[in-house]
Scaffold this active site. Structure first.
Site, PDB file in Angstrom:
ATOM      1  N   GLU A  46      86.671  40.607 -31.554  1.00 45.40           N
ATOM      2  CA  GLU A  46      86.538  42.015 -31.217  1.00 45.40           C
ATOM      3  C   GLU A  46      87.900  42.702 -31.197  1.00 45.40           C
ATOM      4  OE1 GLU A  46      82.896  43.534 -31.086  1.00 45.40           O
ATOM      5  OE2 GLU A  46      83.154  41.579 -30.149  1.00 45.40           O
ATOM      6  N   THR A  47      87.925  43.908 -31.756  1.00 44.57           N
ATOM      7  CA  THR A  47      89.041  44.833 -31.602  1.00 44.57           C
ATOM      8  C   THR A  47      88.475  46.074 -30.919  1.00 44.57           C
ATOM      9  OG1 THR A  47      90.230  44.014 -33.529  1.00 44.57           O
ATOM     10  CG2 THR A  47      90.776  46.225 -32.781  1.00 44.57           C
TER      11      THR A  47
END
Length: 266
Positions: A46-47
């Site tokens: 995840e970003t």
């Protein structure tokens, strides 16, 4: 243009454990296509991107291939960055997102997520799930959001079965929803889990906060207790302290800053 980023290991008490997330605090939103490209460049589970909107921070989460409606570990990581790197005042950070209002509060060395309960219901996908996992399961439940299935949850007979499971990822990717969660009663923890989401670019997520919004109400009912200690037994692994409070789930864990830098954009 230069954008500052910070990489955090969430649900971790030492480096290189838990779940890594990349965090960007922006002054204003980038377009979605660019944020997706940035997430693909970092290639982490995840970003997250946060922008201050009124009194709260709006947060968006991207896997390497898709934007998702809810992510626990990257929210924990974002709060850690806002508190520690940007000196956000107070003991509570309010977030808004596609899934509603979220909060993260400080409690000693831990951060506590305040997320909505997500209740899974029995479904008819047991045969397909068993084929994808290659093992028999006790039951399969589905989280429904909107008109379709958001997540699938398979209950296995033991922690050993969860740890030993080697799913056929191509088959998992064809199941409905974002991913497949497997879980069982734990040996040293109340319950354990693993999470596979190859359809959105995550073969196996190291530690998934948002799935515990499903797992906590399920295991609270099964075990007859609202305060639960969970362990996600991926290769990196991570412990989560969970508590069911009505229609909210509190999920506590630690976070560590691992790296900071700048992204150079033309």
């Amino acid at each position: 243009m230069q954008l500052e980023f910070h990489q955090v290991d969430a649900f971790a008490s030492r480096p290189f454990t838990g779940n890594p997330a990349m965090i960007y605090r922006l002054d204003s939103w980038l377009n979605a296509a660019l944020m997706q490209q940035i997430a693909a460049e970092h290639n982490l589970a995840e970003t997250a991107f946060v922008v201050k909107e009124g009194a709260a921070w709006h947060i968006r989460w991207f896997t390497p291939s898709a934007e998702v409606p809810l992510c626990g570990h990257a929210t924990l990581a974002a709060a850690h960055v806002l508190f520690e790197q940007y000196e956000e005042p107070g003991e509570v950070i309010d977030f808004t997102c596609l899934s509603g209002a979220l909060q993260v509060s400080r409690a000693g060395s831990q951060l506590v997520l305040d997320f909505p309960v997500r209740r899974a219901q029995p479904c008819e996908w047991q045969a397909e799930v068993e084929q994808a996992l290659g093992v028999p399961v006790q039951r399969v439940l589905a989280l429904h959001e909107g008109q379709g299935i958001q997540e699938l949850l398979a209950i296995l007979p033991s922690e050993a079965a969860v740890r030993a499971c080697q799913p056929y990822l191509a088959a998992v990717a064809k199941l409905p929803g974002l991913g497949l969660l497997i879980s069982a009663v734990g040996e040293r923890h109340d319950f354990v889990s693993r999470y596979f989401a190859p359809a959105i670019g995550i073969d196996e997520d190291p530690v998934t906060g948002s799935t515990h919004c499903m797992l906590t109400p399920y295991w609270a009912q099964q075990l007859g207790k609202n305060a639960l200690i969970a362990y996600q037994c991926s290769a990196r692994g991570g412990e989560l302290q969970c508590e069911l409070q009505g229609e909210r789930v509190k999920i506590a864990g630690q976070a560590l800053l691992i790296a900071s830098g700048r992204l150079m954009l033309p």
